[in-house]
Design an enzyme around this catalytic site. Structure first.
Site, PDB file in Angstrom:
ATOM      1  N   TYR A  47      18.719  -3.156  29.123  1.00 44.38           N
ATOM      2  CA  TYR A  47      18.798  -4.526  28.619  1.00 44.38           C
ATOM      3  C   TYR A  47      17.478  -5.229  28.889  1.00 44.38           C
ATOM      4  O   TYR A  47      16.944  -5.134  29.994  1.00 44.38           O
ATOM      5  CB  TYR A  47      19.937  -5.296  29.298  1.00 44.38           C
ATOM      6  CG  TYR A  47      21.124  -5.469  28.382  1.00 44.38           C
ATOM      7  CD1 TYR A  47      20.962  -6.044  27.125  1.00 44.38           C
ATOM      8  CD2 TYR A  47      22.402  -5.063  28.763  1.00 44.38           C
ATOM      9  CE1 TYR A  47      22.035  -6.196  26.270  1.00 44.38           C
ATOM     10  CE2 TYR A  47      23.481  -5.218  27.909  1.00 44.38           C
ATOM     11  CZ  TYR A  47      23.294  -5.786  26.657  1.00 44.38           C
ATOM     12  OH  TYR A  47      24.339  -5.942  25.806  1.00 44.38           O
ATOM     13  N   GLU A  49      16.594  -8.709  27.433  1.00 46.16           N
ATOM     14  CA  GLU A  49      16.518  -9.999  26.736  1.00 46.16           C
ATOM     15  C   GLU A  49      15.256 -10.741  27.157  1.00 46.16           C
ATOM     16  O   GLU A  49      14.923 -10.791  28.346  1.00 46.16           O
ATOM     17  CB  GLU A  49      17.723 -10.887  27.077  1.00 46.16           C
ATOM     18  CG  GLU A  49      18.993 -10.490  26.370  1.00 46.16           C
ATOM     19  CD  GLU A  49      19.928  -9.759  27.275  1.00 46.16           C
ATOM     20  OE1 GLU A  49      19.435  -9.018  28.165  1.00 46.16           O
ATOM     21  OE2 GLU A  49      21.150  -9.920  27.105  1.00 46.16           O
ATOM     22  N   ASP A 193       8.649 -11.423   1.922  1.00 44.31           N
ATOM     23  CA  ASP A 193       9.462 -10.334   2.458  1.00 44.31           C
ATOM     24  C   ASP A 193       8.930  -9.058   1.815  1.00 44.31           C
ATOM     25  O   ASP A 193       9.196  -8.787   0.635  1.00 44.31           O
ATOM     26  CB  ASP A 193      10.935 -10.582   2.086  1.00 44.31           C
ATOM     27  CG  ASP A 193      11.843  -9.443   2.527  1.00 44.31           C
ATOM     28  OD1 ASP A 193      11.336  -8.359   2.866  1.00 44.31           O
ATOM     29  OD2 ASP A 193      13.073  -9.641   2.507  1.00 44.31           O
ATOM     30  N   THR A 219      10.988  -4.711   6.698  1.00 43.75           N
ATOM     31  CA  THR A 219      11.699  -3.657   7.408  1.00 43.75           C
ATOM     32  C   THR A 219      10.654  -2.642   7.846  1.00 43.75           C
ATOM     33  O   THR A 219       9.498  -2.684   7.408  1.00 43.75           O
ATOM     34  CB  THR A 219      12.733  -2.950   6.513  1.00 43.75           C
ATOM     35  OG1 THR A 219      12.073  -2.469   5.345  1.00 43.75           O
ATOM     36  CG2 THR A 219      13.858  -3.888   6.122  1.00 43.75           C
ATOM     37  N   LYS A 222      11.256   1.688   5.236  1.00 45.98           N
ATOM     38  CA  LYS A 222      11.132   2.048   3.812  1.00 45.98           C
ATOM     39  C   LYS A 222       9.772   2.724   3.616  1.00 45.98           C
ATOM     40  O   LYS A 222       9.580   3.827   4.113  1.00 45.98           O
ATOM     41  CB  LYS A 222      11.318   0.796   2.950  1.00 45.98           C
ATOM     42  CG  LYS A 222      12.731   0.187   3.101  1.00 45.98           C
ATOM     43  CD  LYS A 222      12.955  -0.959   2.137  1.00 45.98           C
ATOM     44  CE  LYS A 222      14.372  -1.498   2.210  1.00 45.98           C
ATOM     45  NZ  LYS A 222      14.542  -2.556   3.225  1.00 45.98           N
ATOM     46  N   ARG A 228      14.847   2.558  11.455  1.00 43.55           N
ATOM     47  CA  ARG A 228      15.465   1.386  10.817  1.00 43.55           C
ATOM     48  C   ARG A 228      15.190   0.166  11.679  1.00 43.55           C
ATOM     49  O   ARG A 228      15.403   0.202  12.897  1.00 43.55           O
ATOM     50  CB  ARG A 228      16.976   1.571  10.702  1.00 43.55           C
ATOM     51  CG  ARG A 228      17.388   2.795   9.940  1.00 43.55           C
ATOM     52  CD  ARG A 228      18.829   2.729   9.540  1.00 43.55           C
ATOM     53  NE  ARG A 228      18.957   1.924   8.363  1.00 43.55           N
ATOM     54  CZ  ARG A 228      18.680   2.356   7.128  1.00 43.55           C
ATOM     55  NH1 ARG A 228      18.268   3.586   6.925  1.00 43.55           N
ATOM     56  NH2 ARG A 228      18.800   1.558   6.103  1.00 43.55           N
TER      57      ARG A 228
HETATM   58  N1  DSN Z   1      19.381  -2.035   0.946  1.00 42.18           N
HETATM   59  C1  DSN Z   1      17.985  -2.293   0.720  1.00 42.18           C
HETATM   60  C2  DSN Z   1      17.507  -1.695  -0.551  1.00 42.18           C
HETATM   61  O1  DSN Z   1      18.040  -0.685  -0.939  1.00 42.18           O
HETATM   62  O2  DSN Z   1      16.574  -2.207  -1.142  1.00 42.18           O
HETATM   63  C3  DSN Z   1      17.671  -3.728   0.774  1.00 42.18           C
HETATM   64  O3  DSN Z   1      18.185  -4.282   1.921  1.00 42.18           O
END
Ligand code: DSN
Length: 425
Positions: A47, A49, A193, A219, A222, A228
């Site tokens: 933990y 925080e 974003d 994120t 990707k 993730r």
């Molecule tokens: N689920 C993601 C996507 O496939 O683009 C977006 O959050």
């Protein structure tokens, strides 16, 4: 304790599924083995925080080092002055920005979900649309490109506090300078974003949102090919424009407000094993090898788009600048739900997706979204795109022909043997 055979068997099956199939979901990728290894380690037990040097629990001296390295590496990738690596996901990163910058009911302006936007950019089904007054811009019907005139008109009329740029299903680059210009006119912040194209942006292959946007979220899993998770970044810290105060009533800088919004505003303990894996992936992103990978992603996407067009498919905006494309299947007279399900049977994975001005429900849709980050990680080059599109085309041309689907599945299986995935596992 006995090993959990049930779950580990299923994990083994998932590995085989990933190895045998062609992964075309634009938001998915395959991390390196060391990124996965870092996720399965003991910082999961800790933990922590707070932030490095300012934690609520003891024993944080090692995870402090891990988080500091993650922050420093991320800042280096994007030449950012400040970063927060704790958001559990991109949705959490966006939520933290809204918590830091808005009061419930404030106006936000984003790309409509049905035009390629994201749930967290104001969808009525999401916290962003429930807690804030969401306004939208779209894309132009004739070109499929963002309708900047509409964005400007809505911005000038409604005066949102934040203008959001970024998308989940948009294949073209963004004019961040134009969005910033109208934001400055009305005194709004701009949030980019970049969850989808972040890897390409990191390597200078697309316009740089940091030049014009106050706050950038992403994120990490990707095109960035990490674990993730989510992150928030500022190229330049700034005084918050509306005299926003922290819970103690002090006016704070935007970086301080964002840190407070992530913890304690929205999350509790950070996932330190994931932050360790983020740090590992950030070091990979800084490498020359990752530059080569991102260039290949862009080239593969363009080669794939050209191949689809050659075979009579209608691409929204007629092509792509980034890692994905959106294909309108209406001229092929195929239900996109069925297209997705039939491709699944042939071990080709993608998602049905609404196209702009879609006349079908989100459960059926008129389009499919196709992306190349995962197959590029598998080692595919531009010459392989013809083969992949050929498989997709054969399935979509024979959705009721079980023999043809089985034949494609067998060919996909043997084709993928040439692109090993996690050979050490
Ligand atoms: N689920 C993601 C996507 O496939 O683009 C977006 O959050």
């Amino acid at each position: 304790m006995q090993k959990d055979g049930v779950i580990f068997d299923l994990i083994g099956k998932e590995l085989q599924r990933q190895r045998n199939g062609i992964e075309l979901i634009a938001s998915e990728n395959f991390t390196s083995q060391q990124v996965m290894e870092a996720m399965g380690t003991c910082p999961t037990n800790k933990y922590a925080e707070g932030y490095p040097g300012k934690r609520y629990y003891g024993g944080c001296e090692v995870v402090d080092e891990i988080e500091t390295i993650a922050i420093d590496r991320l800042k280096k990738i994007f030449r950012a002055q400040w970063a927060n690596v704790q958001p559990h996901s991109g949705a959490q990163a966006n939520m933290a920005v809204f918590i830091a910058c808005l009061k419930p009911g404030d106006k936000i302006l984003g790309l409509d979900l049905s035009m390629g936007g994201h749930l967290t950019h104001g969808s009525p089904a999401n916290f962003s649309g429930k807690n804030y007054h969401a306004l939208f811009y779209g894309v132009k019907k004739e070109t499929g490109l963002v309708d900047y005139e509409q964005l400007e008109t809505v911005a000038r009329t409604e005066k949102p506090k934040i203008i959001i740029c970024g998308a989940s299903a948009y294949s073209r680059d963004w004019d961040y300078a134009r969005i910033r210009a109208v934001a400055d006119e009305i005194g709004a912040l701009v949030m980019a974003d970049i969850a989808h194209p972040a890897g390409l942006i990191a390597k200078g292959l697309l316009n740089d949102p940091f030049d014009h946007c106050h706050i950038v979220t992403s994120t990490t899993h990707k095109t960035l090919r990490g674990p993730r998770g989510g992150v928030i970044m500022l190229r330049h810290d700034f005084d918050n424009p509306w005299g926003l105060k922290d819970p103690k009533g002090n006016i704070r800088s935007m970086s301080a407000l964002l840190d407070l919004a992530v913890f304690p505003g929205m999350q509790g303990g950070p996932l330190m094993h994931v932050i360790a894996a983020k740090a590992v992936s950030f070091e990979e992103i800084l490498s020359e090898e990752f530059t080569v990978y991102q260039k290949q992603v862009q080239q593969n996407a363009q080669a794939m788009a050209a191949e689809f067009v050659k075979r009579g498919y209608n691409l929204i905006s007629n092509g792509t600048d980034n890692h994905l494309m959106l294909i309108d299947l209406r001229n092929k007279n195929i239900s996109c739900k069925k297209a997705q399900e039939t491709l699944d049977k042939a071990h080709i994975t993608l998602n049905k997706n609404a196209v702009p001005f879609d006349d079908k429900s989100p459960f059926v849709t008129s389009g499919i979204r196709v992306g190349v980050p995962a197959i590029t990680t598998r080692g595919m080059q531009t010459g392989d795109m013809e083969t992949v599109v050929g498989f997709v085309d054969r399935v979509l041309s024979a959705t009721d022909n079980e023999n043809e689907i089985a034949a494609v599945k067998a060919e996909v299986g043997s084709f993928m043997q040439s692109f090993p995935l996690y050979p050490g596992l």
